[in-house]
Design a protein around this motif. Sequence first.
Motif, PDB file in Angstrom:
ATOM      1  N   ALA A 179      -0.472   5.211 -16.967  1.00 53.96           N
ATOM      2  CA  ALA A 179      -0.061   5.401 -15.578  1.00 53.96           C
ATOM      3  C   ALA A 179      -0.336   4.156 -14.742  1.00 53.96           C
ATOM      4  O   ALA A 179       0.527   3.709 -13.969  1.00 53.96           O
ATOM      5  CB  ALA A 179      -0.783   6.615 -14.977  1.00 53.96           C
ATOM      6  N   LEU A 180      -1.516   3.565 -14.880  1.00 51.13           N
ATOM      7  CA  LEU A 180      -1.851   2.381 -14.083  1.00 51.13           C
ATOM      8  C   LEU A 180      -0.936   1.210 -14.426  1.00 51.13           C
ATOM      9  O   LEU A 180      -0.512   0.453 -13.536  1.00 51.13           O
ATOM     10  CB  LEU A 180      -3.309   1.994 -14.305  1.00 51.13           C
ATOM     11  CG  LEU A 180      -4.360   2.961 -13.736  1.00 51.13           C
ATOM     12  CD1 LEU A 180      -5.767   2.474 -14.060  1.00 51.13           C
ATOM     13  CD2 LEU A 180      -4.198   3.115 -12.223  1.00 51.13           C
TER      14      LEU A 180
ATOM     15  N   VAL B  39       5.290  10.786 -19.339  1.00 54.11           N
ATOM     16  CA  VAL B  39       4.643   9.509 -19.633  1.00 54.11           C
ATOM     17  C   VAL B  39       3.209   9.778 -20.044  1.00 54.11           C
ATOM     18  O   VAL B  39       2.642  10.836 -19.747  1.00 54.11           O
ATOM     19  CB  VAL B  39       4.677   8.542 -18.419  1.00 54.11           C
ATOM     20  CG1 VAL B  39       6.095   8.207 -18.031  1.00 54.11           C
ATOM     21  CG2 VAL B  39       3.925   9.132 -17.235  1.00 54.11           C
ATOM     22  N   ASN B  40       2.624   8.804 -20.708  1.00 55.43           N
ATOM     23  CA  ASN B  40       1.240   8.911 -21.146  1.00 55.43           C
ATOM     24  C   ASN B  40       0.317   8.695 -19.956  1.00 55.43           C
ATOM     25  O   ASN B  40       0.446   7.684 -19.249  1.00 55.43           O
ATOM     26  CB  ASN B  40       0.959   7.859 -22.225  1.00 55.43           C
ATOM     27  CG  ASN B  40      -0.381   8.065 -22.886  1.00 55.43           C
ATOM     28  OD1 ASN B  40      -1.194   8.884 -22.450  1.00 55.43           O
ATOM     29  ND2 ASN B  40      -0.627   7.321 -23.945  1.00 55.43           N
TER      30      ASN B  40
ATOM     31  N   THR C 284       0.829  -1.207   0.000  1.00 53.83           N
ATOM     32  CA  THR C 284       0.000   0.000   0.000  1.00 53.83           C
ATOM     33  C   THR C 284       0.863   1.258   0.000  1.00 53.83           C
ATOM     34  O   THR C 284       0.596   2.217  -0.742  1.00 53.83           O
ATOM     35  CB  THR C 284      -0.935   0.000   1.219  1.00 53.83           C
ATOM     36  OG1 THR C 284      -1.736  -1.197   1.206  1.00 53.83           O
ATOM     37  CG2 THR C 284      -1.850   1.217   1.199  1.00 53.83           C
ATOM     38  N   ILE C 285       1.892   1.263   0.841  1.00 56.63           N
ATOM     39  CA  ILE C 285       2.796   2.414   0.877  1.00 56.63           C
ATOM     40  C   ILE C 285       3.513   2.583  -0.452  1.00 56.63           C
ATOM     41  O   ILE C 285       3.653   3.701  -0.975  1.00 56.63           O
ATOM     42  CB  ILE C 285       3.809   2.248   2.030  1.00 56.63           C
ATOM     43  CG1 ILE C 285       3.090   2.247   3.387  1.00 56.63           C
ATOM     44  CG2 ILE C 285       4.855   3.363   2.002  1.00 56.63           C
ATOM     45  CD1 ILE C 285       3.990   1.930   4.557  1.00 56.63           C
ATOM     46  N   MET C 286       3.957   1.465  -1.028  1.00 56.18           N
ATOM     47  CA  MET C 286       4.650   1.512  -2.313  1.00 56.18           C
ATOM     48  C   MET C 286       3.748   2.057  -3.411  1.00 56.18           C
ATOM     49  O   MET C 286       4.147   2.931  -4.192  1.00 56.18           O
ATOM     50  CB  MET C 286       5.142   0.105  -2.683  1.00 56.18           C
ATOM     51  CG  MET C 286       5.719  -0.016  -4.080  1.00 56.18           C
ATOM     52  SD  MET C 286       7.247   0.893  -4.302  1.00 56.18           S
ATOM     53  CE  MET C 286       8.357  -0.130  -3.329  1.00 56.18           C
ATOM     54  N   ILE C 287       2.503   1.559  -3.471  1.00 53.23           N
ATOM     55  CA  ILE C 287       1.581   2.012  -4.513  1.00 53.23           C
ATOM     56  C   ILE C 287       1.265   3.492  -4.341  1.00 53.23           C
ATOM     57  O   ILE C 287       1.198   4.246  -5.324  1.00 53.23           O
ATOM     58  CB  ILE C 287       0.294   1.165  -4.490  1.00 53.23           C
ATOM     59  CG1 ILE C 287       0.603  -0.262  -4.935  1.00 53.23           C
ATOM     60  CG2 ILE C 287      -0.781   1.777  -5.375  1.00 53.23           C
ATOM     61  CD1 ILE C 287      -0.579  -1.197  -4.867  1.00 53.23           C
ATOM     62  N   THR C 288       1.070   3.931  -3.091  1.00 52.05           N
ATOM     63  CA  THR C 288       0.792   5.351  -2.852  1.00 52.05           C
ATOM     64  C   THR C 288       1.944   6.222  -3.334  1.00 52.05           C
ATOM     65  O   THR C 288       1.740   7.259  -3.989  1.00 52.05           O
ATOM     66  CB  THR C 288       0.546   5.593  -1.360  1.00 52.05           C
ATOM     67  OG1 THR C 288      -0.523   4.749  -0.910  1.00 52.05           O
ATOM     68  CG2 THR C 288       0.176   7.047  -1.099  1.00 52.05           C
TER      69      THR C 288
ATOM     70  N   ILE D  32       4.370   8.791 -10.472  1.00 49.63           N
ATOM     71  CA  ILE D  32       4.064   8.592 -11.881  1.00 49.63           C
ATOM     72  C   ILE D  32       3.033   9.596 -12.376  1.00 49.63           C
ATOM     73  O   ILE D  32       3.101  10.063 -13.520  1.00 49.63           O
ATOM     74  CB  ILE D  32       3.598   7.144 -12.119  1.00 49.63           C
ATOM     75  CG1 ILE D  32       4.772   6.188 -11.859  1.00 49.63           C
ATOM     76  CG2 ILE D  32       3.072   6.947 -13.537  1.00 49.63           C
ATOM     77  CD1 ILE D  32       4.462   4.733 -12.034  1.00 49.63           C
ATOM     78  N   LEU D  33       2.073   9.959 -11.526  1.00 53.11           N
ATOM     79  CA  LEU D  33       1.136  11.003 -11.930  1.00 53.11           C
ATOM     80  C   LEU D  33       1.857  12.340 -12.120  1.00 53.11           C
ATOM     81  O   LEU D  33       1.453  13.150 -12.960  1.00 53.11           O
ATOM     82  CB  LEU D  33       0.013  11.137 -10.899  1.00 53.11           C
ATOM     83  CG  LEU D  33      -1.002   9.986 -10.861  1.00 53.11           C
ATOM     84  CD1 LEU D  33      -2.091  10.275  -9.844  1.00 53.11           C
ATOM     85  CD2 LEU D  33      -1.612   9.741 -12.239  1.00 53.11           C
TER      86      LEU D  33
END
Length: 371
Positions: free
Chosen positions: A48-49, A43-44, A24-28, A34-35
């Motif tokens: 992003a996902l 990046v496109n 969860t911390i990594m994804i946040t 990336i955003l």
Amino acid sequence: MIFHQALRRELSFTTGGVFLVLVTIMITTLVIRILGFAANGAVNPEDALVLIALATIGYMAVLLTVSLFVAVLIVLVRWYKDSEMIVWFASGLSIASLIRPILRFATPLIVIIALLALFVWPWANRESTIISQRFKQRSDVSMVAAGQFRESAKAERVFFIEELDVDKGEVKNIFSAETKNGRLSVAVASTGFIENAAGGGKSIVLNNGRRYEGLPTQPDFRILEFAEYVTNIRNKDALEPPPRDREKTVMELLNEQNPRQLNESRAELLWRVGLPLMALGLVLIAIPLAYVNPRLGNYTAMFYAVLIYLIYSNLLNLSQNFVSQGKIPVFVAAWPIHALAFTIAFLLIRNRINPSLKWWRRQLPSFLANR
């Protein structure tokens, strides 16, 4: 057997919980990063996902290593704090008896860590690079979309087309802005069409429109009316960049023939092989490190755990850098760090087996230590 089942059950739940928290911390963190790249045009946004998922999968080996280390530590600290280890010792078992059940639980995870580090890590890095490079190398043809403003890869041209007939190649209400040699050129037209040029290139032909060139506040600002205006579209092939060391497969690293890339390839292989060995060393260190006086009930072991992990991982990265720079041969750098970790784990376990003796006597064989 009951102790082993209870230990395995608690280790499973704790490892899963710690792993979910770390993911969860990594994804946040990756979402924010990336955003930010997507907002800057690096990046496109549509990718992003996918990039977040690939980055998370790539770092799965590191997350599992940390999860396993922390889970063993948390479970044993709680057992000491709740006096469950007293029951363990009263049953005639020593701290050394914990090694086999913990290793039985940790071995499948260490194998998974090795597979992730050797195979999944380079694949995820390679896919992320390809997606990013394809967006950077995209042609201006990809910008032609009805009802949308599209920017070129180098942010030097903006297109807007209100209507597009793909079959006939006709476009309506075209807006084109281009910056060249420090001057802004804007062309607008009500109609036009897409023309195929020789060599596979494309261009947009604007009919009966106007062109504005320069800055409105400058004396050289010009307004031109044209019957036909051609805007060339560069049609580039998305070339896959040569793989970096972190993107190469194990066989590519082993079969590296370029002398300039040889050290880098060996250093990358050293890190990948060292990650499962680090996981094993941390698990062995966590067994004696988790000792807590039940009367005090403090969690100083967690502080030492964080310190040990940071030192271990930084030493591994440092040895990778030294091998990459050619300062240390790979065979010399491959074993000292892990050998030191296993030695520390052995000495700490010997220390906890008979804490009533002085530390130097605990390292002696039993028939010498009792004299």
